[in-house]
Write a protein that holds these residues in place. Structure first.
Motif, mmCIF file in Angstrom:
data_model
loop_
_atom_site.group_PDB
_atom_site.id
_atom_site.type_symbol
_atom_site.label_atom_id
_atom_site.label_comp_id
_atom_site.label_asym_id
_atom_site.label_seq_id
_atom_site.Cartn_x
_atom_site.Cartn_y
_atom_site.Cartn_z
ATOM 1 N N PRO A 164 -3.720 -0.025 -8.710
ATOM 2 C CA PRO A 164 -3.111 1.097 -8.934
ATOM 3 C C PRO A 164 -3.813 2.229 -9.949
ATOM 4 C CG PRO A 164 -2.575 -0.824 -10.552
ATOM 5 C CD PRO A 164 -3.712 -1.318 -9.409
ATOM 6 N N SER A 165 -5.187 1.942 -10.494
ATOM 7 C CA SER A 165 -5.611 2.803 -11.143
ATOM 8 C C SER A 165 -6.252 3.967 -9.996
ATOM 9 C CB SER A 165 -6.896 2.089 -12.033
ATOM 10 O OG SER A 165 -6.563 1.494 -12.984
ATOM 11 N N LEU A 166 -6.703 3.434 -9.016
ATOM 12 C CA LEU A 166 -7.396 3.964 -7.839
ATOM 13 C C LEU A 166 -6.174 5.115 -7.230
ATOM 14 C CD1 LEU A 166 -9.737 4.719 -5.832
ATOM 15 C CD2 LEU A 166 -8.895 2.907 -4.427
ATOM 16 N N ALA A 167 -4.976 4.382 -6.970
ATOM 17 C CA ALA A 167 -3.800 5.067 -6.540
ATOM 18 C C ALA A 167 -3.296 6.107 -7.455
ATOM 19 C CB ALA A 167 -2.708 4.010 -6.194
ATOM 20 N N LEU A 168 -3.356 5.930 -8.658
ATOM 21 C CA LEU A 168 -2.941 7.008 -9.577
ATOM 22 C C LEU A 168 -3.863 8.231 -9.554
ATOM 23 C CD1 LEU A 168 -0.695 7.505 -11.783
ATOM 24 C CD2 LEU A 168 -2.295 6.780 -13.264
ATOM 25 N N VAL B 51 0.791 -1.332 0.040
ATOM 26 C CA VAL B 51 0.186 -0.015 -0.037
ATOM 27 C C VAL B 51 0.755 1.286 -0.069
ATOM 28 C CG1 VAL B 51 -0.116 -0.157 2.636
ATOM 29 C CG2 VAL B 51 -1.860 0.963 1.214
ATOM 30 N N LEU B 52 2.080 1.087 0.612
ATOM 31 C CA LEU B 52 2.847 2.467 0.730
ATOM 32 C C LEU B 52 3.362 2.734 -0.520
ATOM 33 C CD1 LEU B 52 4.661 1.969 4.157
ATOM 34 C CD2 LEU B 52 2.646 3.187 3.747
ATOM 35 N N LEU B 53 3.820 1.643 -1.330
ATOM 36 C CA LEU B 53 4.325 1.885 -2.655
ATOM 37 C C LEU B 53 3.258 2.412 -3.643
ATOM 38 C CD1 LEU B 53 6.604 -1.497 -2.899
ATOM 39 C CD2 LEU B 53 7.146 0.742 -1.998
ATOM 40 N N TRP B 54 2.411 1.565 -3.602
ATOM 41 C CA TRP B 54 1.126 2.326 -4.579
ATOM 42 C C TRP B 54 0.282 3.593 -4.317
ATOM 43 C CZ3 TRP B 54 -1.595 -2.986 -3.305
ATOM 44 C CH2 TRP B 54 -1.364 -3.790 -4.392
ATOM 45 N N SER B 55 0.815 4.339 -3.182
ATOM 46 C CA SER B 55 0.243 5.348 -2.721
ATOM 47 C C SER B 55 1.161 6.260 -3.214
ATOM 48 C CB SER B 55 0.390 5.362 -1.051
ATOM 49 O OG SER B 55 1.538 5.394 -0.643
ATOM 50 N N ARG B 56 2.288 6.292 -3.924
ATOM 51 C CA ARG B 56 3.070 7.243 -4.326
ATOM 52 C C ARG B 56 2.789 7.534 -5.774
ATOM 53 N NH1 ARG B 56 5.571 10.138 -0.327
ATOM 54 N NH2 ARG B 56 6.198 8.574 1.323
ATOM 55 N N LEU B 57 1.903 6.626 -6.513
ATOM 56 C CA LEU B 57 1.593 6.810 -7.938
ATOM 57 C C LEU B 57 0.916 7.959 -7.967
ATOM 58 C CD1 LEU B 57 0.607 3.200 -8.765
ATOM 59 C CD2 LEU B 57 2.465 4.011 -8.986
ATOM 60 N N GLY B 58 1.170 8.871 -9.050
ATOM 61 C CA GLY B 58 0.697 9.977 -9.289
ATOM 62 C C GLY B 58 0.943 11.105 -8.560
ATOM 63 N N CYS B 59 1.757 11.172 -7.330
ATOM 64 C CA CYS B 59 2.193 12.325 -6.640
ATOM 65 C C CYS B 59 3.654 12.104 -6.076
ATOM 66 C CB CYS B 59 1.321 12.342 -5.433
ATOM 67 S SG CYS B 59 1.398 10.687 -4.311
ATOM 68 N N ARG B 60 4.410 11.257 -6.775
ATOM 69 C CA ARG B 60 5.660 11.155 -6.475
ATOM 70 C C ARG B 60 6.437 12.514 -6.945
ATOM 71 N NH1 ARG B 60 6.766 6.725 -9.022
ATOM 72 N NH2 ARG B 60 6.543 5.407 -7.265
ATOM 73 N N ALA B 61 6.508 12.766 -8.041
ATOM 74 C CA ALA B 61 7.253 13.922 -8.659
ATOM 75 C C ALA B 61 7.007 15.266 -7.737
ATOM 76 C CB ALA B 61 6.739 14.170 -10.096
ATOM 77 N N VAL B 62 5.550 15.405 -7.286
ATOM 78 C CA VAL B 62 5.242 16.504 -6.447
ATOM 79 C C VAL B 62 5.958 16.537 -5.012
ATOM 80 C CG1 VAL B 62 3.360 17.885 -5.756
ATOM 81 C CG2 VAL B 62 3.039 16.993 -7.863
ATOM 82 N N GLU B 63 5.769 15.375 -4.574
ATOM 83 C CA GLU B 63 6.453 15.156 -3.145
ATOM 84 C C GLU B 63 7.894 15.237 -3.184
ATOM 85 O OE1 GLU B 63 2.627 12.866 -0.996
ATOM 86 O OE2 GLU B 63 4.219 11.767 -1.882
#
Length: 529
Positions: free
Chosen positions: A451-455, A380-392
């Protein structure tokens, strides 16, 4: 530090938070929760019930139902709303400015606690207003009693959200718990509190369920009903038939219970101030800076000469390579996979290996009902970074130079699908070996959905916390056999998945992916301007 500057700091922080779009979303969620807490008279769901019975919708019962629902929701989910207050000060460098002021560490922590409490308290206030509206809308008793309606909010719910506000401060000051691990730990702790807090002998009165249940049973018996076999329940539950109403005028205030709630508030204050023993308050003198000063002073006292300055390295000319065209997506996907799994330790993989080995050995029903959910909770911690890793990671501007936002998002999503497939490989092999075609279809839909939900949540919210806050309760409901939310085929009837059709889950995954693409493209256009 006097009380006035502390209050000003807390109110200023509160005003900053309420300007954010996420705050409006949480207020809308509070309104929705108030609606669920007071279903129609012929409704087939309930949040508060005594077996086949419920109280008539007067101020006392509506206030109790919405206050207990708010206590549950804000204890679990409110933590994710208010945390990151200290982290935001660090990111915006406000904390460094505060470190240069006479502000005491305990004062700063208490200001953050008060700010968290104001945010959660405002949500509780919206929930109370919604309770008033729902009593009038349902129309069983239109006479409003403000004291009876608000007492459960003040006595039952407010002390619990005070503990949540203090826990958010505490977690942010502990390096191990300030990130995603803390989000998962809090979910487990909050579940234990909400389940254990419903027992009659829970410390500090628990959720306040014990006193309410006793009063409701007394009123039901006085009205001619029987409490035999009628269990008290708290939580969103589907019922086969509309509940039978009975009159209940409130539990009244018990002196011992009020004292327990006051002690709980005092415990919250102590919990919020406790990190003053180790929190550095962004002051470099409390960390490596002080050690460096002591080292320099030691050299001076020993008569040693200062180390000569190190000259800058000579410029290095890097060889130029010819640009490569075509087949870039494969390299982009490989890079995303490496980034996603780059910080994973061998112990993480050992857990995956252990669960996968168990999945190859236990019966198929255990594989789908226990092993697969465990394997799809672990990342869950790895999926949660999808879509926001660049911002964070403050790389959004750099990655914005990449010509196609959609291709970059597609590669990030595909890396999440790879993670789903790798962690869920053992259950898939068992399903294939057993010829379970419907189970394989449900597995494939789930591998796309997560992953779709996470992204989508990462792109829209620009933070990893929203996915963690939503996915953990969703996973918990699936594990507890709520078939309507089963996205992975864990809930079974007659050996076949009982949840939504895999095609429907896959369609939802594609819709979430499309939403992420549209939001990413729109944000890219704004950045290009």
């Amino acid at each position: 530090m006097t009380a006035l500057p502390l209050v000003r700091l807390a109110v200023g922080d509160f005003r900053d938070r309420v300007r954010r779009p996420a705050y409006a979303v949480t207020l809308l969620a509070a309104v929705g929760l108030g609606y669920l807490a007071v279903p129609p008279a012929d409704g087939r769901w309930t949040i508060l019930a005594l077996g086949r019975y419920r109280g008539e919708y007067n101020s006392a019962y509506v206030g109790l139902a919405t206050a207990l629902a708010g206590a549950l929701w804000l204890t679990v989910g409110g933590f994710y709303v208010v945390r990151k207050g200290i982290g935001r000060d660090e990111e915006t460098r406000v904390g460094q400015i505060l470190a240069a002021t006479p502000l005491r560490t305990s004062g700063y922590l208490l200001a953050k606690f008060v700010s968290n409490l104001l945010v959660l308290g405002s949500m509780l206030g919206v929930l109370a207003l919604t309770a008033v509206a729902m009593q009038l809308v349902r129309g069983e008793h239109r006479a409003l009693d403000p004291v009876a309606l608000l007492t459960p909010f003040v006595v039952t719910a407010l002390p619990l959200i005070a503990v949540t506000a203090a826990a958010a401060v505490l977690f942010e000051t502990l390096p191990l718990l300030r990130g995603g691990v803390g989000n998962v730990v809090w979910f487990v702790v909050a579940l234990a509190v909400t389940v254990g807090g419903q027992s009659p002998g829970a410390p500090f009165g628990g959720l306040g369920v014990g006193q309410a249940a006793r009063s409701l049973r007394t009123a039901l018996t006085a009205g001619g009903g029987s409490v035999e076999g009628e269990d008290f329940s708290l939580g969103l539950t589907k019922v086969d038939a509309p509940l039978l109403p009975f009159r209940w005028e409130g539990a009244g205030l018990d002196g011992a219970f009020v004292n327990q709630r006051l002690l709980l508030v005092l415990l919250a204050v102590v919990l919020a101030a406790l990190p003053a023993l180790w929190f550095g308050r962004f002051d470099p003198a409390r960390g490596h800076g002080r050690a460096a000063d002591r080292t320099a002073a030691g050299r001076a006292a020993a008569g040693e000469a200062a180390a000569p300055p190190v000259p800058p390295p000579a410029a290095v000319t890097l060889p130029r390579t010819a640009p490569a065209f075509g087949r870039t997506f494969g390299r982009l996907l490989a890079g995303e996979v490496r980034i996603t799994l780059g910080g994973v330790s061998r112990w993480w993989w050992l857990v995956v290996g252990g669960l996968s080995t168990a999945g190859l050995a236990v019966p198929l029903g255990t594989v789908t009902g226990a092993v697969l959910p465990a394997l799809w909770l672990w990342p869950v911690l790895l999926w949660s970074r999808l879509g926001c890793r660049a911002v964070e990671s403050d790389l959004e501007v750099l990655l914005g130079a990449y010509p196609s936002a959609r291709r970059r998002l597609l590669a990030a999503w595909a890396s999440g699908v790879v993670l789903s497939a790798v962690t869920g490989a053992a259950p898939l092999l068992r399903l294939a070996a057993g010829g379970d075609a419907s189970g394989i279809a449900a597995w494939a839909a789930g591998a796309l959905f997560v992953p779709s939900l996470a992204l989508a949540l990462g792109v829209l919210s620009r933070t990893h916390r929203v996915f963690q806050a939503l996915y953990l309760p969703l996973w918990y409901l699936v594990v507890n056999q709520v078939a309507g939310l089963d996205f992975m085929g864990a809930v079974r009837t007659g050996g076949h998945p009982a949840g939504p059709a895999p095609l429907l889950v896959a369609s939802g995954a594609l819709a979430l992916l499309a939403a992420a693409f549209l939001a990413g493209a729109a944000r890219q256009k704004v950045t290009d301007r």
